[in-house]
Design an enzyme around this catalytic site. Structure first.
Site, short mmCIF file in Angstrom:
data_model
loop_
_atom_site.label_atom_id
_atom_site.label_comp_id
_atom_site.label_asym_id
_atom_site.label_seq_id
_atom_site.Cartn_x
_atom_site.Cartn_y
_atom_site.Cartn_z
N LYS A 53 121.38 140.39 34.93
CA LYS A 53 119.97 140.13 35.16
C LYS A 53 119.17 139.99 33.86
CE LYS A 53 118.83 140.00 38.92
NZ LYS A 53 118.95 139.11 40.11
N1 PMP Z 1 124.89 143.67 40.95
C1 PMP Z 1 123.91 144.42 40.44
C2 PMP Z 1 124.27 145.77 39.88
C3 PMP Z 1 122.58 143.97 40.42
O1 PMP Z 1 121.61 144.75 39.91
C4 PMP Z 1 122.29 142.71 40.99
C5 PMP Z 1 120.86 142.24 41.00
N2 PMP Z 1 120.06 142.92 41.93
C6 PMP Z 1 123.33 141.96 41.54
C7 PMP Z 1 124.63 142.47 41.49
C8 PMP Z 1 123.12 140.66 42.27
O2 PMP Z 1 122.51 139.67 41.51
P1 PMP Z 1 121.57 138.59 42.20
O3 PMP Z 1 120.23 139.23 42.36
O4 PMP Z 1 121.54 137.47 41.23
O5 PMP Z 1 122.17 138.22 43.50
#
Ligand code: PMP
Length: 344
Positions: A53
């Site tokens: 992120k």
């Molecule tokens: N894994 C973790 C630990 C995250 O913090 C996030 C983001 N919320 C994700 C996966 C998934 O990413 P995305 O929001 O791009 O789907």
């Protein structure tokens, strides 16, 4: 290609150490699970703030600056499960913005402490609040936005720069690292920006690729709907799954969904650490559980890429801790055995 690929120079700031993460072969687990294909992991925990992120935190702020939406001194407010907050707070710290992060209670103390150290103000919200209620992390962010002058919500749930960071960044890196040879891509979904952005680009370049989304039991992101038969309930893995479909999660790019539970996710996270030396978080374990199930259909010579979203640093008192694993019923030997023998 991101500038971060070029490490033989002095970086202008730590923001140049976002992107350009390594792609690492999974050796031991692939062998013991009897995979015929090659399995490789995109290790996003090597980003400056420790997660995938960081890419969107940097991009959303830089684009808003370029468009004249924000200027240094303004307040950035974002509802997040923590990692987008860390990416935004890190970028805000370097560029001179204030940051307020609204964060459900469930998220780890480690994330809170990192956010605070980066200068962010934290507002905790009830985990069980429905996304569209005024008490939820999203509802509270909206209220603060209306109360604080010169404040702005990047809104990762609808901001096009979320998937675009992965369409133009993460996916291009994977293609270059694989020399264009990739048959399957697996990622867990929260906002869905990662999977939708990467998938869109990979499908353009490798039309036969299979895109696999991973969604925890207790969330409703998966399709077909029958997969979400448990409905909305709480679970321990952080950062993935929702009780609504975020706008950026364009599910037409996802060919298959795999549902995962807490136990297999944390067991796989511990196995990634113990057997592969990859110091990753619980959603990486979920992605790995999904990859092992889905990649069983691939043949020798084919390649599956699984994305590991964040670092063990966020969970030092959670799945890294044997007591926590035992308290939650995740540490019996049979768990590892069951995880090893699980079939799709
Ligand atoms: N894994 C973790 C630990 C995250 O913090 C996030 C983001 N919320 C994700 C996966 C998934 O990413 P995305 O929001 O791009 O789907």
């Amino acid at each position: 290609m991101t500038a971060a690929f070029d490490r033989v120079r002095i970086l202008d700031s730590i923001l140049d150490h976002i992107g350009g993460t390594p792609l690492v072969r999974i050796n031991s687990i692939s062998k013991s699970e009897g995979l015929q294909c090659e399995l490789v992991a995109k290790c996003e925990f090597f980003n400056a703030g420790g997660s995938v992120k960081d890419r969107i935190g940097k991009r959303m702020l830089e684009r808003a600056e370029a468009e004249g939406i924000i200027r240094p001194g303004d307040t950035i407010i974002e509802p997040t499960s923590g990692n987008t907050g860390i990416g935004l707070a890190l970028t805000a710290a370097v560029k001179g913005y204030k940051a307020i992060i609204t964060l459900p209670e469930k998220m780890s103390q480690e994330k809170v402490d990192v956010l605070k150290a980066l200068g962010a103000e934290i507002v905790r919200t009830p985990t069980e609040a429905a996304w569209d209620s005024p008490e939820s992390h999203i509802g509270v962010a909206k209220r603060l936005n209306s109360e604080i002058k010169r404040s702005w919500i990047p809104d990762q749930y609808s901001n096009v720069n979320n998937p675009l960071a992965h369409y133009e960044g993460t996916a291009e890196e994977i293609l270059a690292q694989c020399g264009g040879h990739i048959d399957m891509f697996v990622a867990s979904a929260g906002t869905g920006g990662t999977i939708a952005g990467v998938a869109k680009k990979l499908k353009e370049k490798c039309p036969n690729i299979i895109i696999v989304g991973v969604d925890p039991n207790g969330s409703i992101l998966a399709l077909p709907e029958a997969l979400n038969k448990e409905g909305v309930h709480s679970y321990k893995v952080e950062g993935i799954g929702y009780d609504f479909i975020p706008q950026v999660l364009e599910r037409q790019y996802v060919d298959q969904w795999v549902k995962t539970d807490d136990k297999e996710s944390f067991v796989y996270a511990r196995r990634l650490i113990r057997e592969e030396g990859l110091l990753c978080g619980g959603s990486s374990g979920a992605a790995m559980a999904g990859a092992i199930r889905a990649a069983k259909t691939l043949k020798p010579g084919q390649r599956c890429v699984v994305l590991l979203a964040d670092s063990i640093r966020n969970y030092m008192t959670k799945h890294l801790n044997d007591g926590w694993m035992a308290e939650n019923g995740f540490s019996d030997d049979a768990t590892v055995k069951a995880a090893e023998t699980k079939k799709l």
